[in-house]
Scaffold this motif. Structure first.
Motif, PDB file in Angstrom:
ATOM      1  N   ASP A   1       0.786  -1.232   0.000  1.00  0.00           N
ATOM      2  CA  ASP A   1       0.000   0.000   0.000  1.00  0.00           C
ATOM      3  C   ASP A   1       0.820   1.286   0.000  1.00  0.00           C
ATOM      4  N   ARG A   2       2.001   1.288   0.652  1.00  0.00           N
ATOM      5  CA  ARG A   2       2.698   2.542   0.887  1.00  0.00           C
ATOM      6  C   ARG A   2       4.198   2.386   0.648  1.00  0.00           C
ATOM      7  N   ILE A   3       4.871   3.535   0.558  1.00  0.00           N
ATOM      8  CA  ILE A   3       6.326   3.554   0.435  1.00  0.00           C
ATOM      9  C   ILE A   3       6.928   3.782   1.826  1.00  0.00           C
ATOM     10  N   GLU A   4       8.275   3.834   1.872  1.00  0.00           N
ATOM     11  CA  GLU A   4       8.966   4.126   3.133  1.00  0.00           C
ATOM     12  C   GLU A   4       8.853   5.619   3.477  1.00  0.00           C
ATOM     13  N   PRO A   5       8.782   5.959   4.765  1.00  0.00           N
ATOM     14  CA  PRO A   5       8.819   5.070   5.921  1.00  0.00           C
ATOM     15  C   PRO A   5       7.452   4.592   6.364  1.00  0.00           C
ATOM     16  N   PHE A   6       6.423   4.931   5.584  1.00  0.00           N
ATOM     17  CA  PHE A   6       5.041   4.701   6.021  1.00  0.00           C
ATOM     18  C   PHE A   6       4.677   3.223   6.039  1.00  0.00           C
ATOM     19  N   LEU A   7       5.282   2.416   5.162  1.00  0.00           N
ATOM     20  CA  LEU A   7       4.922   1.004   5.117  1.00  0.00           C
ATOM     21  C   LEU A   7       5.324   0.268   6.402  1.00  0.00           C
ATOM     22  N   SER A   8       6.226   0.860   7.175  1.00  0.00           N
ATOM     23  CA  SER A   8       6.651   0.247   8.434  1.00  0.00           C
ATOM     24  C   SER A   8       5.875   0.772   9.640  1.00  0.00           C
ATOM     25  N   ARG A   9       4.923   1.672   9.408  1.00  0.00           N
ATOM     26  CA  ARG A   9       4.132   2.238  10.499  1.00  0.00           C
ATOM     27  C   ARG A   9       2.816   1.478  10.606  1.00  0.00           C
ATOM     28  N   TRP A  10       2.868   0.414  11.359  1.00  0.00           N
ATOM     29  CA  TRP A  10       1.755  -0.531  11.474  1.00  0.00           C
ATOM     30  C   TRP A  10       1.439  -0.772  12.935  1.00  0.00           C
ATOM     31  N   SER A  11       0.143  -0.910  13.234  1.00  0.00           N
ATOM     32  CA  SER A  11      -0.321  -1.291  14.564  1.00  0.00           C
ATOM     33  C   SER A  11      -1.183  -2.536  14.445  1.00  0.00           C
ATOM     34  N   PRO A  12      -1.222  -3.367  15.481  1.00  0.00           N
ATOM     35  CA  PRO A  12      -1.996  -4.612  15.416  1.00  0.00           C
ATOM     36  C   PRO A  12      -3.434  -4.368  14.993  1.00  0.00           C
ATOM     37  N   GLY A  13      -3.916  -5.199  14.081  1.00  0.00           N
ATOM     38  CA  GLY A  13      -5.279  -5.097  13.563  1.00  0.00           C
ATOM     39  C   GLY A  13      -5.366  -4.396  12.233  1.00  0.00           C
ATOM     40  N   GLU A  14      -4.360  -3.593  11.868  1.00  0.00           N
ATOM     41  CA  GLU A  14      -4.352  -2.942  10.564  1.00  0.00           C
ATOM     42  C   GLU A  14      -3.960  -3.944   9.484  1.00  0.00           C
ATOM     43  N   ARG A  15      -4.448  -3.697   8.269  1.00  0.00           N
ATOM     44  CA  ARG A  15      -4.208  -4.650   7.186  1.00  0.00           C
ATOM     45  C   ARG A  15      -3.262  -4.122   6.118  1.00  0.00           C
ATOM     46  N   HIS A  16      -3.035  -2.810   6.086  1.00  0.00           N
ATOM     47  CA  HIS A  16      -2.153  -2.271   5.065  1.00  0.00           C
ATOM     48  C   HIS A  16      -0.735  -2.802   5.258  1.00  0.00           C
ATOM     49  N   ASP A  17      -0.053  -3.048   4.151  1.00  0.00           N
ATOM     50  CA  ASP A  17       1.350  -3.474   4.164  1.00  0.00           C
ATOM     51  C   ASP A  17       1.557  -4.686   5.066  1.00  0.00           C
ATOM     52  N   THR A  18       0.718  -5.698   4.868  1.00  0.00           N
ATOM     53  CA  THR A  18       0.790  -6.930   5.646  1.00  0.00           C
ATOM     54  C   THR A  18       0.777  -8.144   4.732  1.00  0.00           C
ATOM     55  N   SER A  19       1.190  -9.246   5.311  1.00  0.00           N
ATOM     56  CA  SER A  19       1.089 -10.545   4.650  1.00  0.00           C
ATOM     57  C   SER A  19       1.072 -11.606   5.739  1.00  0.00           C
ATOM     58  N   THR A  20       1.198 -12.862   5.352  1.00  0.00           N
ATOM     59  CA  THR A  20       1.267 -13.960   6.301  1.00  0.00           C
ATOM     60  C   THR A  20       2.638 -14.628   6.180  1.00  0.00           C
ATOM     61  N   PRO A  21       3.107 -15.269   7.244  1.00  0.00           N
ATOM     62  CA  PRO A  21       4.381 -15.992   7.132  1.00  0.00           C
ATOM     63  C   PRO A  21       4.379 -17.029   6.017  1.00  0.00           C
ATOM     64  N   ARG A  22       3.281 -17.752   5.866  1.00  0.00           N
ATOM     65  CA  ARG A  22       3.217 -18.764   4.809  1.00  0.00           C
ATOM     66  C   ARG A  22       3.361 -18.134   3.427  1.00  0.00           C
ATOM     67  N   GLN A  23       2.675 -17.013   3.205  1.00  0.00           N
ATOM     68  CA  GLN A  23       2.739 -16.389   1.887  1.00  0.00           C
ATOM     69  C   GLN A  23       4.102 -15.777   1.613  1.00  0.00           C
ATOM     70  N   MET A  24       4.702 -15.168   2.615  1.00  0.00           N
ATOM     71  CA  MET A  24       6.026 -14.569   2.422  1.00  0.00           C
ATOM     72  C   MET A  24       7.052 -15.644   2.069  1.00  0.00           C
ATOM     73  N   ALA A  25       6.988 -16.772   2.761  1.00  0.00           N
ATOM     74  CA  ALA A  25       7.915 -17.873   2.457  1.00  0.00           C
ATOM     75  C   ALA A  25       7.641 -18.443   1.076  1.00  0.00           C
ATOM     76  N   SER A  26       6.377 -18.552   0.721  1.00  0.00           N
ATOM     77  CA  SER A  26       6.010 -19.066  -0.600  1.00  0.00           C
ATOM     78  C   SER A  26       6.560 -18.174  -1.705  1.00  0.00           C
ATOM     79  N   ASP A  27       6.405 -16.859  -1.547  1.00  0.00           N
ATOM     80  CA  ASP A  27       6.898 -15.925  -2.559  1.00  0.00           C
ATOM     81  C   ASP A  27       8.417 -15.984  -2.664  1.00  0.00           C
TER      82      ASP A  27
END
Length: 324
Positions: free
Chosen positions: A193-219
């Protein structure tokens, strides 16, 4: 600036016989039990798999990751697979976490795919005003600009934020990276969704700039070990990952000496978020692929602890039965 699967093509999962993990708890000193913020309890699994989707539970691995979560006051997501046997270890592997700068490895892959090895010497220019924090390489080259190759090297090996943003602009923005992941890898889970440094500004429950461990490993598996990228481009990405300068205290610290690790770390702005994704080459064996995504309980300004990732990697390697 100016410039001159889950959702996999192949399915992941279970098949032949269940491997009992050995004495994971003996290698850990942390204590506690795990948490999962979604419907359904957190699970840890190991399996001998043909990647069809299921896995059998293993109490030792489950207890080990639960102890880590409570001992570190953290939330842990992990997916690891032995590509030689198909055995998997999982913990909250389908839960969303912020991926932070780990995504720079995928960004570099998209640039390689777009330009090919022969096109990576094209120079991009940027202004002093474009330089943001954590840009140890790009801040030195404002007057000359940097080639695509040098920008990717800086973004992956040094987690250079300005380099990443210049690359984002060149490919057409974060949405284009998401389109690359979906088209080339069948990934419709990872959000870009965003570029730096905003993509690293995340709080629990938000969905922007997220993935799952399974998907990251798969990619990562597709990009480094399969044929998504042509051979020369795949070799270049692998070299950047293997010579990464930011991962000595995370996954690399949790695997036996003498193993080769190619990884990309990430650090969040809030809640001590800290991540690492890696391809691991044990001597004489097929590679392992691992993704570990974490954040801490409590205060928004909580600090990350790299030892959590190292201990989780050590537990996963033990559970896979590949520590020797």
């Amino acid at each position: 600036m100016q410039h001159h699967r889950p959702s996999r093509r192949r399915s992941a999962g279970a098949g032949r016989a269940v491997l009992a993990a050995c004495a994971v708890l003996a290698v850990l000193s942390a204590t506690g039990c795990g948490q999962d913020g979604r419907t359904g309890a957190a699970t840890a699994t190991t399996a001998a798999a043909d990647r069809s989707g299921s896995a059998s539970g293993n109490a030792s691995a489950k207890d080990a990751f639960a102890r880590l979560e409570r001992g570190y006051g953290a939330h842990l997501g992990l997916y690891a697979v032995d590509t030689g046997t198909g055995r998997e270890v999982t913990w909250n592997d389908k839960r969303r976490f912020s991926y932070n700068s780990t995504v720079k490895s995928f960004l570099a892959a998209a640039v390689l795919k777009k330009n090919g090895s022969d096109g990576m010497d094209r120079v991009l220019r940027y202004d002093r005003a474009d330089v943001i924090e954590n840009s140890p390489v790009s801040e030195k080259h404002v007057d000359t600009g940097m080639s695509l190759r040098a920008l990717c090297d800086a973004a992956v090996r040094y987690s250079d934020n300005t380099a990443a943003n210049v690359l984002f602009e060149d490919i057409g923005g974060p949405g284009r990276l998401g389109a690359f992941l979906k088209k080339e890898l069948g990934d419709d889970i990872t959000r870009t969704d965003r570029i730096e440094p905003f993509l690293s500004r995340w709080s629990p429950g938000e969905r922007h700039d997220t993935s799952t461990p399974r998907q990251m490993a798969s990619d990562l598996r597709d990009l480094v070990l399969d044929d998504t990228l042509p051979r020369a481009e795949r070799r270049q990405l692998t070299t950047w990952l293997r010579t990464n300068t930011t991962g000595d205290t995370t996954i690399r610290a949790g695997v036996p000496k003498g193993w080769t690790v190619g990884d990309k770390t990430g650090t969040g702005s809030y809640f001590g978020a800290r991540d690492d994704i890696a391809v691991i080459w044990p001597p004489g064996r097929k590679p392992l692929v691992m993704a570990i995504l974490t954040y801490r309980d409590g205060a928004k300004d909580g600090k990350a602890d790299d030892k959590l990732l190292a201990d989780a990697a050590k537990a996963a390697v033990t559970a896979l039965g590949t520590e020797r």
